[in-house]
Structures are given as C-alpha cells and as structure tokens.
Write a protein that holds these residues in place. Structure first.
Motif, PDB file in Angstrom:
ATOM      1  N   PHE A   1     -21.839  14.006  -2.907  1.00  0.00           N
ATOM      2  CA  PHE A   1     -21.034  12.767  -2.061  1.00  0.00           C
ATOM      3  C   PHE A   1     -19.671  12.486  -3.631  1.00  0.00           C
ATOM      4  O   PHE A   1     -18.679  11.938  -2.252  1.00  0.00           O
TER       5      PHE A   1
ATOM      6  N   ASP B   1     -17.222  14.192  -1.293  1.00  0.00           N
ATOM      7  CA  ASP B   1     -17.026  14.799   0.544  1.00  0.00           C
ATOM      8  C   ASP B   1     -17.763  15.218   1.104  1.00  0.00           C
ATOM      9  O   ASP B   1     -17.675  14.393   2.601  1.00  0.00           O
ATOM     10  N   THR B   2     -19.171  15.536   0.792  1.00  0.00           N
ATOM     11  CA  THR B   2     -19.638  16.706   1.823  1.00  0.00           C
ATOM     12  C   THR B   2     -20.183  15.700   2.492  1.00  0.00           C
ATOM     13  O   THR B   2     -20.641  16.515   3.793  1.00  0.00           O
ATOM     14  N   TYR B   3     -21.249  14.719   1.513  1.00  0.00           N
ATOM     15  CA  TYR B   3     -21.962  13.747   2.326  1.00  0.00           C
ATOM     16  C   TYR B   3     -21.606  12.018   2.496  1.00  0.00           C
ATOM     17  O   TYR B   3     -20.542  12.264   1.740  1.00  0.00           O
ATOM     18  N   ASP B   4     -21.664  11.264   4.035  1.00  0.00           N
ATOM     19  CA  ASP B   4     -21.060  10.095   3.538  1.00  0.00           C
ATOM     20  C   ASP B   4     -22.596   9.063   2.942  1.00  0.00           C
ATOM     21  O   ASP B   4     -23.474   9.177   3.855  1.00  0.00           O
TER      22      ASP B   4
ATOM     23  N   GLU C   1     -22.759   7.080   4.009  1.00  0.00           N
ATOM     24  CA  GLU C   1     -23.616   5.814   4.477  1.00  0.00           C
ATOM     25  C   GLU C   1     -24.710   6.085   5.278  1.00  0.00           C
ATOM     26  O   GLU C   1     -25.298   6.044   6.236  1.00  0.00           O
ATOM     27  N   ASP C   2     -24.984   7.598   5.495  1.00  0.00           N
ATOM     28  CA  ASP C   2     -25.882   8.338   6.643  1.00  0.00           C
ATOM     29  C   ASP C   2     -27.407   8.758   5.272  1.00  0.00           C
ATOM     30  O   ASP C   2     -27.967   9.397   6.516  1.00  0.00           O
TER      31      ASP C   2
ATOM     32  N   ASP D   1     -22.575  10.198  -8.004  1.00  0.00           N
ATOM     33  CA  ASP D   1     -22.751   9.201  -7.311  1.00  0.00           C
ATOM     34  C   ASP D   1     -24.599   9.702  -7.404  1.00  0.00           C
ATOM     35  O   ASP D   1     -24.680  10.670  -7.137  1.00  0.00           O
TER      36      ASP D   1
END
Length: 150
Positions: free
Chosen positions: A47, A50-53, A55-56, A79
């Motif tokens: 996180f 920024d590989t994954y968000d 919000e998802d 995170d």
C-alpha cells in the motif's frame, strides 16, 4: 396472605443469589488482528508503494457471505489492516481478504467467549492464515503477509 409472603421470600432469595460481591467488573475484549501486506521480493508494503489502493480492500466471511468491518491504518508510511470485530462472541469465521479482484489470504478463526473466575474473555481455539506465507512479529502482534506479485 401466606402465599404473598412466600412469593416475596422467593423473590428476595432470587435477588440475593444473583448478587455476587466477590466479582468486580472484569471484562477483557478480544485481541484484534493486524496485518501488513508486503511484496515477497522487495519487502515493501504494497500500500505504501502504491501497488494496491486501500479503497479496494474487501473482507468477507465466506461461511455466511457477510462483509466484516476493518480499519485501514495509515500512519508514518506504515499501512496496516486491522480486523477487530472477531471474538466478541463464540464464533467461527473464515475471512477472505481481497484487494480488488485478488484474494490475498484467508483468516480462519475459531473463537470461544468464556468466563472464568468472574472474568469474561475470548479463547482462540484455532487461528490459521491460509493461502499465503506469513510471519508473526511476536513483539507487535502484527502478521506480515507475504504477497507474490508475479
């Protein structure tokens, strides 16, 4: 009249038997679960980089198809996902933790709410992290989930 006195005596004795002065307020909430998702190769938080968000993120109990509450903790480039609503009652959960369309891991918990010496607490009969490699930091209690992005 004798019946009224008898009923009053029975009621009074019931209230006396319910009162236990030896037990003070003693309640221990269940321990929550905290996860850090890191790239297997780089060790970076997926996180933070920024590989994954966040919000998802979706967490579903696959036993009854209900969504479970969680908190995303974003502080000082750390995170984390915190699941704290497991074990407030006797229950078995199999939580599927997804980010977008990817199932990252499953968390299986068999929790039993119990009382001993007047104190209420949760006993975890079984905790399993499935479908992912992980490391548990015994100092912080954070599970580091190793995510293979290939």
């Amino acid at each position: 009249m004798k019946k009224v006195y008898l009923v009053l005596i029975v009621i009074a004795s019931l209230f006396q038997s319910c009162k236990n002065d030896d037990c003070g307020e003693c309640f221990t909430p269940p321990q929550g679960f905290i996860f850090e998702l890191v790239n297997t190769e780089t060790g970076e938080n997926i996180f933070t980089n920024d590989t994954y968000d966040p919000e998802d993120i979706a967490i579903v109990n696959t036993i009854n198809d209900t969504e479970r509450e969680f908190q995303f903790i974003a502080e000082n480039q750390i995170d984390l996902i915190q699941i704290s609503k497991v074990g407030w009652e006797t229950e078995i959960v199999n939580l599927e933790v997804k980010v977008g369309e990817d199932t990252v891991f499953n968390l299986y918990v068999n929790a039993e709410r119990t009382t001993d010496d007047c104190c209420s607490f949760t006993k975890y009969n079984e905790i399993e992290i499935r479908n992912a490699e992980f490391e548990l930091d015994s100092q912080t209690g954070v599970y580091k989930i190793l995510v293979d992005l290939n």
